[in-house]
Design an enzyme around this catalytic site. Structure first.
Site, short mmCIF file in Angstrom:
data_model
loop_
_atom_site.label_atom_id
_atom_site.label_comp_id
_atom_site.label_asym_id
_atom_site.label_seq_id
_atom_site.Cartn_x
_atom_site.Cartn_y
_atom_site.Cartn_z
N SER A 1 -12.21 6.16 2.70
CA SER A 1 -11.16 6.94 2.04
C SER A 1 -11.73 7.65 0.82
O SER A 1 -12.56 7.12 0.09
CB SER A 1 -10.00 6.04 1.62
OG SER A 1 -10.44 5.04 0.72
N HIS B 1 0.79 -1.23 0.00
CA HIS B 1 0.00 0.00 0.00
C HIS B 1 0.82 1.29 0.00
O HIS B 1 0.33 2.34 -0.41
CB HIS B 1 -0.93 0.01 1.22
CG HIS B 1 -2.17 0.83 1.03
ND1 HIS B 1 -2.18 2.05 0.40
CD2 HIS B 1 -3.45 0.61 1.40
CE1 HIS B 1 -3.40 2.54 0.39
NE2 HIS B 1 -4.19 1.69 0.98
#
EC number: 3.1.2.22
Length: 748
Positions: free
Chosen positions: A533, A470
């Site tokens: 997000s 990530h």
């Protein structure tokens, strides 16, 4: 998504002894270094920056301008109003025979100055235009006169045929929000989850923070926003990801799935050959900047900076802090199969191997009967260990098996040829999807190299998937690559009637290189904070912001749905209010007016200055029991979901942010399908992914009934469990209008 877990844990990365030493440096020095890192990134891509830096002009436009000036000079016209004569006087005198050369040089210098001035003017104008966000706040389908005028000007100044990085110099910098607005929004976001007493105490802490520390911390952030490309992104990458000492597996990585209902070929080597070839085609287009930049509404560009590290990238572990190693190029992939590691070249005579040739190489690996060496089979489990532990072991590994380690870390990406099948089965769809998701996210713990930017996983029945690290980029970037890969390997490259890749074998290819390792002998009932997000790529080097979707409006809607005395029109009205609130929060986050990244940056500055803020400490001790994220479909033109509805990806997922929480990912494919991925930990007695999946489906049916569309909403894969709507908040304001749902539920 997976970043929520890192966001929760980043505080500990600031309190270890080693981290404290680094944070004792003056904050001005750190801000200076942030700006220096920004400039180094630009210098490392000088030629590409030159081509994109002159956009919307081109090098050819300089030649046109120079020719026009020369023609005017030949016609005894002086478009420079005497400046070229001044330039000629400043040039060295090489004698009378070179008088004409001085004139040409003077014209070239004047043309270059004029050309540069015009380009700078275009950049400034476009940056000012792109700083306008009024269009984002307007109702869907409506466009005011100022927005129409703005749209026309953007199209005029944007130029034609932009390259991937063409807009980078024209993107505005992410603004530092007003600290008063951020604190106000924060208090509003925690009001539904705190008691009156706790909220009053938090409000007192917030007012004390505004009175004593906020103005100083805000001043440093504004200074950094002026000097560096982005006031928060580099700190976010460092403190949330690279300084985290937690294992990457589940905590940081996420996964992406193959087509849900279709497997183009059952041949494992063939699917691997086409997929690897498609990925390398994407890399080729990326290197040549032939991937068009992503445009919102077809004209508002997003930042493309994260695309640079998709390939040839590895996260290298450190005792106190990791770092990202990115190579300019790599002409091989690292392959894992039955405990053995191989190096497979991807090019021959400077050209990319054909899919059939790659299939041939992968088949050679599958047919290789040699056993794994001692300790080799479980070697990759080290990349799933705590980062400090892996860093210490890697030091000895680099000494004793440097060549093999470099072959893995220096590969374009990692490929895992799994020995088991995976994917949806008709006999037990729920269990098969759970096993598929688990295999992609964690595998067996020792068959993925979690440090690589991504691992391509090919199962024995031809099913595909990705496991993605990530820190280097966010999900939309790898999602864009994955869409291209699936569409290209299936629809463009295709397969022969017998399932093999198209083309011919190449008997001259050398066999894959087996890597040799010389290894040592070591080896709930209430609402909760909801993390969703949102991207901030409207701004230069923007990454993500948090949408705190557990709002009072959403809670009021959930309570109304559980209140039998509430009528459908009343519930529908509350639903629309909750949706409007959620959309407002989402738009504010996208336009740089969110809460969490600003508070995060303020907290980092306070640690640099050794200022104790009880308010900021409390903010960053919060637990995100529910972490959600949508995987956007960005290239719908690559898929025909109406004529070929089975050729759709089921998206991907990630692990929970809290030990007693859930990680929920979802993807919309077309107008009538939603796929959910739900994860939780086996060690928790408070969570049940299957049960939550059923609650989500029931909630979707309830919402659909409000629109009198319940008869059109069909459920595909239902779990089991009793009715419980505790975890609905955070989803309901976004999930309506679908006719199919599918669920994967994963436990760790």
């Amino acid at each position: 998504m997976a970043e929520a877990h890192q966001a929760v844990g980043f505080r500990t990365s600031l309190t270890s002894d080693g981290a404290e030493v680094e944070l004792s440096a003056p904050v001005l020095q750190e801000i200076y270094l942030s700006g220096l890192r920004s400039w180094k990134r630009h210098l490392s891509r000088f030629w590409n920056d030159f081509l994109t830096g002159v956009f919307p002009a081109s090098p050819l436009s300089w030649l046109f301008l120079f020719s026009a000036i020369q023609l005017a000079w030949f016609l005894q016209l002086d478009p420079s109003l005497g400046l070229m004569e001044k330039i000629k006087e400043l040039l060295p005198d090489w004698g009378g025979q070179h008088h004409g050369l001085r004139g040409v040089l003077a014209a070239a210098l004047f043309a270059s100055c004029l050309w540069g001035t015009l380009i700078f003017t275009l950049h400034v104008a476009l940056r000012l235009l792109l700083s306008y966000h009024g269009w984002l706040l307007e109702p869907h389908g409506a466009m005011s006169s100022p927005t129409k005028t703005w749209l026309a000007l953007v199209r005029i100044f944007s130029g034609r045929h932009p390259m991937l990085f063409s807009y980078q110099r024209s993107l505005p910098r992410q603004p530092v929000p007003s600290v008063q607005d951020t604190v106000r929004k924060y208090l509003e976001s925690v009001r539904p989850v705190l008691s009156d007493e706790d909220f009053d105490w938090t409000a007192v802490l917030a007012q004390e923070f505004l009175r004593l520390q906020a103005s100083l911390l805000q001043w440093y952030l504004r200074l950094k926003s002026w000097w560096a490309s982005n006031y928060v992104s580099d700190w976010w990458e460092e403190f949330v990801y690279l300084r985290s000492r937690n294992p990457l597996m589940v905590n940081s990585n996420y996964y992406m799935m193959d087509f849900l209902y279709v497997t183009p070929t059952p041949l494992q080597a063939a699917r691997a050959g086409n997929a690897v070839h498609a990925l390398l085609l994407y890399r080729h287009r990326l290197n040549r900047q032939e991937i068009p930049p992503t445009l919102l509404m077809g004209m508002r560009p997003l930042c493309s900076a994260q695309y640079e590290k998709i390939f040839n990238t590895t996260r290298i572990p450190g005792v106190q802090k990791d770092y990202i190693r990115h190579l300019h190029d790599s002409q091989h992939v690292a392959v894992f199969h039955r405990g053995r590691f191989f190096r497979v070249g991807t090019h021959s005579r400077n050209s990319l191997l054909s899919p059939r040739a790659l299939e041939q190489q992968f088949q050679r690996i599958l047919d290789d009967p040699s056993p794994a060496c001692p300790h080799e089979e479980h070697l990759a489990a080290l990349t799933a260990a705590p980062r400090g532990t892996w860093a210490q072991v890697r030091r000895s590994l680099k000494t004793q098996a440097a060549e093999a380690l470099e072959a893995v870390e220096g590969a374009a990406f990692f490929v895992s040829l799994d020995a088991e099948p995976a994917g949806l089965t008709r006999e037990d769809p729920a269990a098969s999807l759970d096993a598929y998701a688990h295999a992609l996210l964690a595998g067996r713990g020792h068959d993925r190299w979690f440090d690589k930017s991504f691992t391509l996983i090919v199962f024995s029945n031809g099913k595909l998937g990705l496991s993605v690290e990530h820190s280097w980029a966010d999900c939309p970037i790898s999602g864009h690559m994955w869409e291209f890969t699936l569409a290209t390997e299936c629809f463009q490259l295709g397969y022969s009637t017998d399932g093999h890749c198209k083309g011919h074998l190449d008997p001259t290819l050398p066999r894959p290189q087996r890597l040799q390792w010389d290894l040592p002998d070591q080896d709930r009932g209430q609402f909760c904070l909801t993390y969703e997000s949102a991207m901030t790529r409207l701004f230069l080097e923007g990454r993500t912001e948090t949408v705190r979707s557990c709002t009072r409006e959403a809670c009021n809607f959930v309570r109304a749905m559980e209140d039998k005395e509430k009528t459908d029109p009343q519930c529908l009205a509350l639903f629309r209010v909750a949706v409007d609130k959620h959309q407002a929060l989402l738009k504010a986050a996208m336009s740089g007016q969110g809460v969490d990244r600003h508070l995060f940056a303020l907290y980092v500055v306070s640690r640099f200055l050794h200022l104790q803020s009880p308010f900021l400490t409390q903010v960053h001790s919060e637990q995100w029991q529910l972490s959600t994220s949508q995987i956007p479909v960005q290239q719908m033109h690559l898929f025909d979901v109406y004529n070929y509805p089975d050729y759709v990806s089921s998206g991907g997922g990630f692990g929970p942010a809290d030990d007693h929480g859930y990680g929920v990912s979802y993807i919309f494919m077309g107008d009538d399908m939603i796929t959910f991925h739900i994860s939780s930990k086996k060690s928790s007695t408070k969570t049940d992914s299957h049960r939550l999946g059923q609650h989500i489906e029931d909630a979707l049916l309830d919402v659909a009934s409000l629109f009198q569309a319940g008869q059109h909403f069909k459920r595909r894969f239902r779990g089991s469990g009793k009715e419980d709507s505790r975890h609905r908040c955070g989803f309901l304001s976004r999930q309506t209008g679908a006719s199919k749902t599918s669920m994967t539920s994963t436990y760790f």
